[in-house]
Design an enzyme around this catalytic site. Sequence first.
Site, PDB file in Angstrom:
ATOM      1  N   GLY A 174       0.822  -1.203   0.000  1.00  0.00           N
ATOM      2  CA  GLY A 174       0.000   0.000   0.000  1.00  0.00           C
ATOM      3  C   GLY A 174       0.855   1.252   0.000  1.00  0.00           C
ATOM      4  N   GLY A 175       0.544   2.186  -0.904  1.00  0.00           N
ATOM      5  CA  GLY A 175       1.347   3.392  -1.058  1.00  0.00           C
ATOM      6  C   GLY A 175       0.658   4.651  -0.604  1.00  0.00           C
TER       7      GLY A 175
ATOM      8  NE  ARG B 284     -17.033  12.927   8.504  1.00  0.00           N
ATOM      9  CZ  ARG B 284     -15.881  12.646   7.939  1.00  0.00           C
ATOM     10  NH1 ARG B 284     -15.506  11.403   7.772  1.00  0.00           N
ATOM     11  NH2 ARG B 284     -15.070  13.623   7.565  1.00  0.00           N
TER      12      ARG B 284
ATOM     13  CG  LEU C 263      -0.983  10.148   4.235  1.00  0.00           C
ATOM     14  CD1 LEU C 263      -2.003  10.950   5.026  1.00  0.00           C
ATOM     15  CD2 LEU C 263       0.408  10.742   4.404  1.00  0.00           C
TER      16      LEU C 263
ATOM     17  CB  SER D 144     -14.691  18.219   2.385  1.00  0.00           C
ATOM     18  OG  SER D 144     -14.134  18.344   3.676  1.00  0.00           O
TER      19      SER D 144
ATOM     20  CB  SER E 149      -9.439   9.540   8.248  1.00  0.00           C
ATOM     21  OG  SER E 149      -9.570  10.767   7.562  1.00  0.00           O
ATOM     22  CG  LEU E 150      -6.004  12.994   6.068  1.00  0.00           C
ATOM     23  CD1 LEU E 150      -5.967  14.442   5.625  1.00  0.00           C
ATOM     24  CD2 LEU E 150      -5.350  12.102   5.027  1.00  0.00           C
TER      25      LEU E 150
END
Length: 628
Positions: free
Chosen positions: A11-12, A299, A14, A252, A419-420
Amino acid sequence: MTAAPKAIVIGGGLGGLWAALRIADAGCQVRLFSLFEVKRSHSVCAQGGINAVLDTKGERDSIRQHIVDTIKGGEYLANQPPIKSMCESAPGLIRTFERMGVTFSRTPEGILDQRLFGGVKNRRTCFAGASTGQQLLYGVDQQVRRLESQGRIEKHEWWEFLSLLLDEDGICRGITAMDLRSLEIRAFPAEAVVMATGGFGQIYAPKTTTSTNCTGAAASRCYQQGARFANAEFFQFHPTAMIGTDKTRLMSEAARGEGGRIWVPRNPDDARPPHSIPESERFYILEEFFPSYGNTVARDEASRAIWRVTRQMGLGIGGSDRVYLDLTHLDRGFVSKRLGAILDIYRKFAGTDPLSQPMEIFPAAHYPMGGLWVDFEPDASGGMRPGSLRNHATSILGLYACGECDYAYHGANRLGANSLLSASFSGRVAGESATNYLKGLARATAEPSERILTEEVERQTAINRRLMESDGSENPYRLHRELGELMTSKVGVVRANPELEMALAELQTLRARLGSASLGNSRAWANQTLSFTRQLGDMIELAMVVARSALERDECRGAHYKSDFQIRIPEGKFPGDPEYEDYRARWKANNDRWLKTSVAEWRPDGPAIRYEAVDLGVYPPTDPRDYR
């Protein structure tokens, strides 16, 4: 000279880039596998920002509050030591990204700007316009390229992970992978493997915001080889996705954080243009349902509110599954500067300008909280012990997981912009843990036997051969659409046990029908249908885990909602009132039964589910009001 220990990162995005960076920085050799060029990884699609307590707005925000918000946002279902360490590390991560050259948005004074995001009351989200994920990924990628130029990282782009190489003791000793151009299948021995392959939103396609590559196939293949899978029933539906015929596209949460308002006409037959409908005839959904948080409510609450207004109250625009996300009351220059990327997406695919006319949106499957089960080791401070071999280790020795494909940080629901943060933090932690695992191995450790490598390559080759020679009648793309429609309708925003039982039966039928799939293409070069059909089988396996876990969990918690098991706080009642005390007793009994992680193990006839305790050592729930 002793060769450097070898690791493989799958996986590439983050998570994968951070893991590769940390392992290579420690002097180990890394092979990085990706389905495509790493700069196309799904992390680039994250728009709104990354959370970190910097308190640039002077709101007296604190790391403690970030920890509490994350725990409460996840309905207490996440182990708390990893959350504590993640939130404490967030400010340092932002500074590291800055040194990598990431161009965060700033105030006119040059200070890092921060915005609001759903589920919180303080502005703690750093951002780079509305393309934050892209900027972060490119920053880390530059560092990986530096190590690649030095020969410490070797990239294998356009290669697909097929299976783990497990030795006689069940220890991970490498992988098999397929070149997506030539379809060559090879075995790659390694002493540690890190999975960083993202989520599995495609089980809900086309009503998902995720890329067509977010199938979850890699994680599913690990699960089918013995890795545990946790909290699969918790799937976040993003409340603001633009309507589309091919797929839904994320608008977003930053649009709500910057002042966007969600509304419908109070009269569903009102055919006037939205700007002609006066304020008094508009139903501002989130502001009326959640006066404390308004449009920045979490959410899952926002998605269920929209679902209720459209499906139960019949107030969708024109009676359909649509509501307005309105930015037209905001300053055009301000919105263009802060949300330019999503405005361009909407203009391109909807053909209207969101600054002149409200966007039309509806909830779509967005982010799985569940994923591969990973371990952690707590320390005396209540966080994770740095460098522990247990941190982010799966149930298979030598296999680690990070990013969206693990379950560690979000519990029953993820806070926006975490998430980031979790992808970056978990990638770094998994890389450090894998490095220490590698360095702890005896250097005399032998390569896996040639028999293990040969047999697994032959097994994978036989699967390809069978699919390419099949003359069945089933179209895999049609089966995929049926899978998405089934999951959306029966395992979606609102769930009920009879429908979940039907879903499981239909998934078994889809699994059987896939055995009669015909590729319609037998070429031995860049055969995308072959790869997709293999992934579809893995998607069905994960869909069964989601449906089975949802059926077993008879409660409402976070993104998992069964209206038949809702426990409501009595309005106007307080501690001491009999009705409130009865509610408190039922709430406690529910937590005693269900405040546990669901853990799935693969079985030929369907997943077996068990439950394990959650570490509540940092901020335990003591009162039902803690959830409000």
